[in-house]
Motif scaffolding. Structure first.
Motif, PDB file in Angstrom:
ATOM      1  N   THR A  49      24.450  17.333   6.855  1.00 14.26           N
ATOM      2  CA  THR A  49      25.175  16.119   7.217  1.00 14.26           C
ATOM      3  C   THR A  49      25.898  16.360   8.531  1.00 14.26           C
ATOM      4  OG1 THR A  49      27.156  16.799   6.020  1.00 14.26           O
ATOM      5  CG2 THR A  49      25.547  15.476   4.811  1.00 14.26           C
ATOM      6  N   SER A  50      26.574  15.333   9.006  1.00 13.42           N
ATOM      7  CA  SER A  50      27.327  15.429  10.243  1.00 13.42           C
ATOM      8  C   SER A  50      28.751  14.971   9.999  1.00 13.42           C
ATOM      9  CB  SER A  50      26.676  14.545  11.307  1.00 13.42           C
ATOM     10  OG  SER A  50      27.451  14.507  12.469  1.00 13.42           O
ATOM     11  N   SER A  51      29.614  15.253  10.957  1.00  6.40           N
ATOM     12  CA  SER A  51      31.011  14.853  10.825  1.00  6.40           C
ATOM     13  C   SER A  51      31.196  13.347  10.956  1.00  6.40           C
ATOM     14  CB  SER A  51      31.855  15.564  11.890  1.00  6.40           C
ATOM     15  OG  SER A  51      31.348  15.268  13.173  1.00  6.40           O
ATOM     16  N   HIS A  52      30.214  12.642  11.417  1.00  5.30           N
ATOM     17  CA  HIS A  52      30.291  11.188  11.568  1.00  5.30           C
ATOM     18  C   HIS A  52      29.812  10.523  10.280  1.00  5.30           C
ATOM     19  CE1 HIS A  52      29.103   7.173  13.041  1.00  5.30           C
ATOM     20  NE2 HIS A  52      30.126   7.345  13.844  1.00  5.30           N
ATOM     21  N   ALA A  53      30.582   9.613   9.749  1.00  2.00           N
ATOM     22  CA  ALA A  53      30.299   9.022   8.430  1.00  2.00           C
ATOM     23  C   ALA A  53      28.941   8.333   8.351  1.00  2.00           C
ATOM     24  CB  ALA A  53      31.395   8.049   8.051  1.00  2.00           C
ATOM     25  N   ASN A  54      28.527   7.654   9.393  1.00  2.00           N
ATOM     26  CA  ASN A  54      27.274   6.897   9.354  1.00  2.00           C
ATOM     27  C   ASN A  54      26.099   7.660   9.944  1.00  2.00           C
ATOM     28  OD1 ASN A  54      28.526   4.698   8.157  1.00  2.00           O
ATOM     29  ND2 ASN A  54      29.153   3.884  10.134  1.00  2.00           N
ATOM     30  N   ALA A  55      26.271   8.940  10.179  1.00  2.00           N
ATOM     31  CA  ALA A  55      25.193   9.749  10.774  1.00  2.00           C
ATOM     32  C   ALA A  55      24.058   9.928   9.772  1.00  2.00           C
ATOM     33  CB  ALA A  55      25.736  11.099  11.192  1.00  2.00           C
ATOM     34  N   PRO A  56      22.838  10.026  10.268  1.00  2.00           N
ATOM     35  CA  PRO A  56      21.720  10.299   9.365  1.00  2.00           C
ATOM     36  C   PRO A  56      21.846  11.683   8.742  1.00  2.00           C
ATOM     37  CG  PRO A  56      20.966  10.044  11.643  1.00  2.00           C
ATOM     38  CD  PRO A  56      22.434   9.905  11.646  1.00  2.00           C
ATOM     39  N   ARG A  57      21.117  11.905   7.678  1.00  2.00           N
ATOM     40  CA  ARG A  57      21.070  13.200   7.016  1.00  2.00           C
ATOM     41  C   ARG A  57      19.662  13.758   7.134  1.00  2.00           C
ATOM     42  NH1 ARG A  57      24.638  13.358   1.635  1.00  2.00           N
ATOM     43  NH2 ARG A  57      26.571  12.684   2.608  1.00  2.00           N
ATOM     44  N   VAL A  58      19.584  15.079   7.110  1.00  2.00           N
ATOM     45  CA  VAL A  58      18.287  15.748   7.050  1.00  2.00           C
ATOM     46  C   VAL A  58      18.238  16.434   5.695  1.00  2.00           C
ATOM     47  CG1 VAL A  58      16.827  17.535   8.032  1.00  2.00           C
ATOM     48  CG2 VAL A  58      18.171  16.066   9.542  1.00  2.00           C
ATOM     49  N   VAL A  59      17.253  16.058   4.891  1.00  2.00           N
ATOM     50  CA  VAL A  59      17.151  16.578   3.529  1.00  2.00           C
ATOM     51  C   VAL A  59      15.757  17.169   3.322  1.00  2.00           C
ATOM     52  CG1 VAL A  59      16.429  14.365   2.534  1.00  2.00           C
ATOM     53  CG2 VAL A  59      17.554  16.044   1.086  1.00  2.00           C
ATOM     54  N   TYR A  60      15.704  18.214   2.522  1.00  2.00           N
ATOM     55  CA  TYR A  60      14.413  18.787   2.147  1.00  2.00           C
ATOM     56  C   TYR A  60      13.838  17.924   1.037  1.00  2.00           C
ATOM     57  CZ  TYR A  60      10.803  22.136   0.999  1.00  2.00           C
ATOM     58  OH  TYR A  60       9.594  22.733   0.776  1.00  2.00           O
ATOM     59  N   ASP A  61      12.761  17.231   1.332  1.00  2.00           N
ATOM     60  CA  ASP A  61      12.133  16.318   0.383  1.00  2.00           C
ATOM     61  C   ASP A  61      11.269  17.126  -0.583  1.00  2.00           C
ATOM     62  OD1 ASP A  61      10.534  14.394  -0.924  1.00  2.00           O
ATOM     63  OD2 ASP A  61      10.694  13.039   0.790  1.00  2.00           O
ATOM     64  N   LEU A  62      11.654  17.161  -1.836  1.00  2.00           N
ATOM     65  CA  LEU A  62      10.926  17.949  -2.831  1.00  2.00           C
ATOM     66  C   LEU A  62       9.558  17.372  -3.160  1.00  2.00           C
ATOM     67  CD1 LEU A  62      13.864  18.802  -5.261  1.00  2.00           C
ATOM     68  CD2 LEU A  62      12.804  20.296  -3.563  1.00  2.00           C
ATOM     69  N   THR A  63       9.352  16.092  -2.883  1.00  2.87           N
ATOM     70  CA  THR A  63       8.051  15.495  -3.175  1.00  2.87           C
ATOM     71  C   THR A  63       7.009  15.858  -2.127  1.00  2.87           C
ATOM     72  OG1 THR A  63       8.661  13.427  -2.081  1.00  2.87           O
ATOM     73  CG2 THR A  63       9.023  13.551  -4.451  1.00  2.87           C
ATOM     74  N   THR A  64       7.436  16.069  -0.872  1.00  6.08           N
ATOM     75  CA  THR A  64       6.486  16.388   0.194  1.00  6.08           C
ATOM     76  C   THR A  64       6.581  17.832   0.668  1.00  6.08           C
ATOM     77  OG1 THR A  64       8.028  15.718   1.934  1.00  6.08           O
ATOM     78  CG2 THR A  64       6.534  14.019   1.054  1.00  6.08           C
ATOM     79  N   GLY A  65       7.683  18.503   0.369  1.00  4.39           N
ATOM     80  CA  GLY A  65       7.869  19.879   0.809  1.00  4.39           C
ATOM     81  C   GLY A  65       8.208  20.009   2.283  1.00  4.39           C
ATOM     82  N   THR A  66       8.796  18.952   2.855  1.00  2.00           N
ATOM     83  CA  THR A  66       9.182  18.974   4.264  1.00  2.00           C
ATOM     84  C   THR A  66      10.589  18.413   4.421  1.00  2.00           C
ATOM     85  OG1 THR A  66       8.269  16.764   4.627  1.00  2.00           O
ATOM     86  CG2 THR A  66       6.803  18.628   5.072  1.00  2.00           C
ATOM     87  N   TYR A  67      11.210  18.729   5.551  1.00  2.00           N
ATOM     88  CA  TYR A  67      12.503  18.132   5.869  1.00  2.00           C
ATOM     89  C   TYR A  67      12.274  16.748   6.452  1.00  2.00           C
ATOM     90  CZ  TYR A  67      15.091  22.405   5.050  1.00  2.00           C
ATOM     91  OH  TYR A  67      15.677  23.486   4.452  1.00  2.00           O
ATOM     92  N   THR A  68      13.156  15.816   6.104  1.00  2.00           N
ATOM     93  CA  THR A  68      13.026  14.452   6.588  1.00  2.00           C
ATOM     94  C   THR A  68      14.400  13.888   6.926  1.00  2.00           C
ATOM     95  OG1 THR A  68      12.094  12.285   6.088  1.00  2.00           O
ATOM     96  CG2 THR A  68      13.112  13.443   4.263  1.00  2.00           C
ATOM     97  N   VAL A  69      14.429  12.965   7.879  1.00  2.00           N
ATOM     98  CA  VAL A  69      15.662  12.291   8.244  1.00  2.00           C
ATOM     99  C   VAL A  69      15.820  11.091   7.320  1.00  2.00           C
ATOM    100  CG1 VAL A  69      16.898  11.073  10.084  1.00  2.00           C
ATOM    101  CG2 VAL A  69      15.457  13.035  10.629  1.00  2.00           C
ATOM    102  N   THR A  70      17.009  10.935   6.755  1.00  2.00           N
ATOM    103  CA  THR A  70      17.241   9.881   5.775  1.00  2.00           C
ATOM    104  C   THR A  70      18.696   9.438   5.854  1.00  2.00           C
ATOM    105  OG1 THR A  70      16.927   9.290   3.458  1.00  2.00           O
ATOM    106  CG2 THR A  70      17.762  11.497   3.901  1.00  2.00           C
ATOM    107  N   THR A  71      19.115   8.642   4.890  1.00  2.00           N
ATOM    108  CA  THR A  71      20.491   8.157   4.831  1.00  2.00           C
ATOM    109  C   THR A  71      21.221   8.789   3.653  1.00  2.00           C
ATOM    110  OG1 THR A  71      19.928   6.317   3.379  1.00  2.00           O
ATOM    111  CG2 THR A  71      19.797   5.918   5.761  1.00  2.00           C
ATOM    112  N   ARG A  72      22.534   8.637   3.642  1.00  7.62           N
ATOM    113  CA  ARG A  72      23.354   9.159   2.552  1.00  7.62           C
ATOM    114  C   ARG A  72      22.943   8.522   1.227  1.00  7.62           C
ATOM    115  NH1 ARG A  72      27.921   7.830  -0.400  1.00  7.62           N
ATOM    116  NH2 ARG A  72      29.247   9.597  -0.897  1.00  7.62           N
ATOM    117  N   ALA A  73      22.776   7.199   1.235  1.00  6.15           N
ATOM    118  CA  ALA A  73      22.444   6.485   0.000  1.00  6.15           C
ATOM    119  C   ALA A  73      21.106   6.944  -0.570  1.00  6.15           C
ATOM    120  CB  ALA A  73      22.422   4.986   0.258  1.00  6.15           C
ATOM    121  N   ARG A  74      20.112   7.128   0.288  1.00  3.68           N
ATOM    122  CA  ARG A  74      18.798   7.557  -0.188  1.00  3.68           C
ATOM    123  C   ARG A  74      18.840   8.986  -0.710  1.00  3.68           C
ATOM    124  NH1 ARG A  74      14.580   6.310   4.350  1.00  3.68           N
ATOM    125  NH2 ARG A  74      13.172   7.092   2.753  1.00  3.68           N
TER     126      ARG A  74
END
Length: 89
Positions: A49-74
């Motif tokens: 995550t980032s220090s900015h509240a609305n910044a995108p997140r980078v999460v390791y997607d367990l369904t695809t096995g790759t990192y992806t840019v996403t939102t907090r809600a997702r």
């Protein structure tokens, strides 16, 4: 980078360091976390995550096995976790 090129691991780590430094230079201080629990079937799932509240997140997607840019809600809704196994009844 093309599909046929295979950069040295040191180069990849330097690219990651450069990307993190670029975020810091614009005031977006990255923070590293790990989702782990019943929501993702007890699998470690790193995300950044980032220090900015609305910044995108980078999460390791367990369904695809790759990192992806996403939102907090997702991220928190479990969209990037493996599908739960069917229960035997």
């Amino acid at each position: 980078m093309t599909a046929t090129s295979n950069p040295a691991p040191d180069t990849l780590w330097q690219d990651l360091a450069d990307a993190l430094n670029a975020l810091v230079s614009v005031g977006r201080f990255p923070a590293f976390h790990n989702l782990y629990g019943t929501d993702n079937d007890w699998q470690h799932q790193p995300y950044v995550t980032s220090s900015h509240a609305n910044a995108p997140r980078v999460v390791y997607d367990l369904t695809t096995g790759t990192y992806t840019v996403t939102t907090r809600a997702r991220t928190l809704s479990g969209e990037h976790t493996r599908r739960k196994r069917r229960s035997r009844r």
